[in-house]
Design an enzyme around this catalytic site. Sequence first.
Site, PDB file in Angstrom:
ATOM      1  NE  ARG A   1       7.918   1.401  -8.497  1.00  0.00           N
ATOM      2  CZ  ARG A   1       9.521   2.140  -8.233  1.00  0.00           C
ATOM      3  NH1 ARG A   1       9.587   3.508  -9.188  1.00  0.00           N
ATOM      4  NH2 ARG A   1       9.815   1.201  -7.252  1.00  0.00           N
ATOM      5  CB  THR A   2       1.941   0.574  -5.018  1.00  0.00           C
ATOM      6  OG1 THR A   2       3.073   0.391  -5.681  1.00  0.00           O
ATOM      7  CG2 THR A   2       0.655   0.969  -4.765  1.00  0.00           C
TER       8      THR A   2
ATOM      9  CG  HIS B   1       0.771  -5.117  -6.335  1.00  0.00           C
ATOM     10  ND1 HIS B   1       0.353  -4.383  -6.049  1.00  0.00           N
ATOM     11  CD2 HIS B   1       2.177  -4.634  -6.463  1.00  0.00           C
ATOM     12  CE1 HIS B   1       0.728  -2.472  -6.584  1.00  0.00           C
ATOM     13  NE2 HIS B   1       1.670  -3.266  -6.388  1.00  0.00           N
TER      14      HIS B   1
ATOM     15  CE  LYS C   1       0.576   5.480  19.876  1.00  0.00           C
ATOM     16  NZ  LYS C   1      -0.283   6.852  20.221  1.00  0.00           N
TER      17      LYS C   1
ATOM     18  NE  ARG D   1       2.830  -1.921  -1.269  1.00  0.00           N
ATOM     19  CZ  ARG D   1       4.124  -1.807  -2.440  1.00  0.00           C
ATOM     20  NH1 ARG D   1       4.969  -1.345  -2.043  1.00  0.00           N
ATOM     21  NH2 ARG D   1       3.796  -2.156  -3.626  1.00  0.00           N
TER      22      ARG D   1
HETATM   23  N1   CP Z   1       5.935  -1.652  -8.860  1.00  0.00           N
HETATM   24  C1   CP Z   1       5.529  -1.391  -6.685  1.00  0.00           C
HETATM   25  O1   CP Z   1       4.854  -2.278  -6.267  1.00  0.00           O
HETATM   26  O2   CP Z   1       6.262   0.088  -6.825  1.00  0.00           O
HETATM   27  P1   CP Z   1       6.415   0.405  -5.027  1.00  0.00           P
HETATM   28  O3   CP Z   1       6.671  -0.722  -4.349  1.00  0.00           O
HETATM   29  O4   CP Z   1       7.641   1.229  -5.392  1.00  0.00           O
HETATM   30  O5   CP Z   1       5.433   0.653  -4.906  1.00  0.00           O
END
Ligand code: CP
Length: 301
Positions: free
Chosen positions: A51-52, A129, A80, A101
Site C-alpha cells: 500500500r504505502t 509511520h 554492495k 521505508r
Molecule cells: N499499511 C502499510 O504500511 O502497508 P504496506 O506495508 O503494504 O505498505
Amino acid sequence: MSNKSLVSITDYDRDDILSILSSAAEFEKNPNRKILDGKVVATLFFEPSTRTRLSFETAVIRLGGSIIGFSDAATSSSAKGETLHDTIQMVGSYADAIVMRHYLEGAARYASEVSPVPVVNAGDGANQHPSQTLLDLYSILKTQKKLERLNICLVGDLKYGRTVHSLIMAMSHFDPTFKFIAPEELKMPDEYKVFCRKNNIPFTESDELAGNFDDADILYMTRVQKERFRDLMEYERVKNVYTLRNDMLSESKPNLRILHPLPRVTEINPDVDANEKAYYFQQAQNGLYVRQAIMNRLINK
Ligand code: CP
C-alpha cells in the site's frame, strides 16, 4: 539539508494536520491534477510494502510527476555495502523528494538530515509511520465527522506497531480516550503511556478483545509483526492471539468503524468484510489522497 521532511507525526502541529486533511479532501474530488509536472520522486523501500509504496507512486503519477527507486534493496548498491548516507546523497541529486521505508528506527531522521531534498518516512522499524497516521486521521474524520473526544481501541501488536505509536501522538491534539488491548508480550511500551499521562489522555489496558470494545468509536486492529521478533518462539505464542469475527460486533456502537493499516493475516476474519463497520479497504484507498496532499505540501512550495 531540508527542513520540510515528514519524519515523525510530531513534525506536524494540529493546524498542519488539519491542513493536510482538508487538502486530501480536495484531492479526493479530483486526484488527477497535473501539479507535479516535471517533478521526480524517489521511492526507496528497504522493507516490503504494497500500500504505502504503490499509493505514493500512484499519487505522484496521477499528479503528473515521475517515479524512480527500488522496492527491493537487494537490487540497489546498498547490497554492495554503500552507506545510507551515500545512497541518500546520490538519490537526492536526482529527485525532488525521497519516500523511504527502512528497517532501522531513526533511519528516516538520519536521511532527512543528510538529504538535499525532503524525505518522507514511509516507516522506520517499530518507530513511526506518519503518512499512515495522516490517512488514519482522514479515515476517522470521514467516518466520525469529527476528530475530537473519540473512544479509540487499539488492538494487537502495540509493542512493535509503528502505526499505533504515531496515531497516539497525532490524536493527542483531539482529546481522545484510548483502550490498549494486547497480550503481555506486546503491551504498549512505557514511553507511549508516559506520553499519554503527560498529555492528560485517559487510557486503560486489557488483554481481552471479546466484549471489550462496545463503547468504542474506532476499533484499530493491527497485525502481529513476525519480522520484528528476535525470538520466533515468542512470535508463535502470540501470532493468533486475537481474531475479530463478525459475531463479536453485535453489541458495538452504530458509528463504530474498524480500521487496520493492513496487511492483515488472521486478526480480522473475512466474515467481517461485509459488515458496514469494516472500513479498512476504504482506509487504504484514502491513503492515495492523503499522500497526494503530502507530496503537494513537500514539493510544491
Ligand atoms: N499499511 C502499510 O504500511 O502497508 P504496506 O506495508 O503494504 O505498505
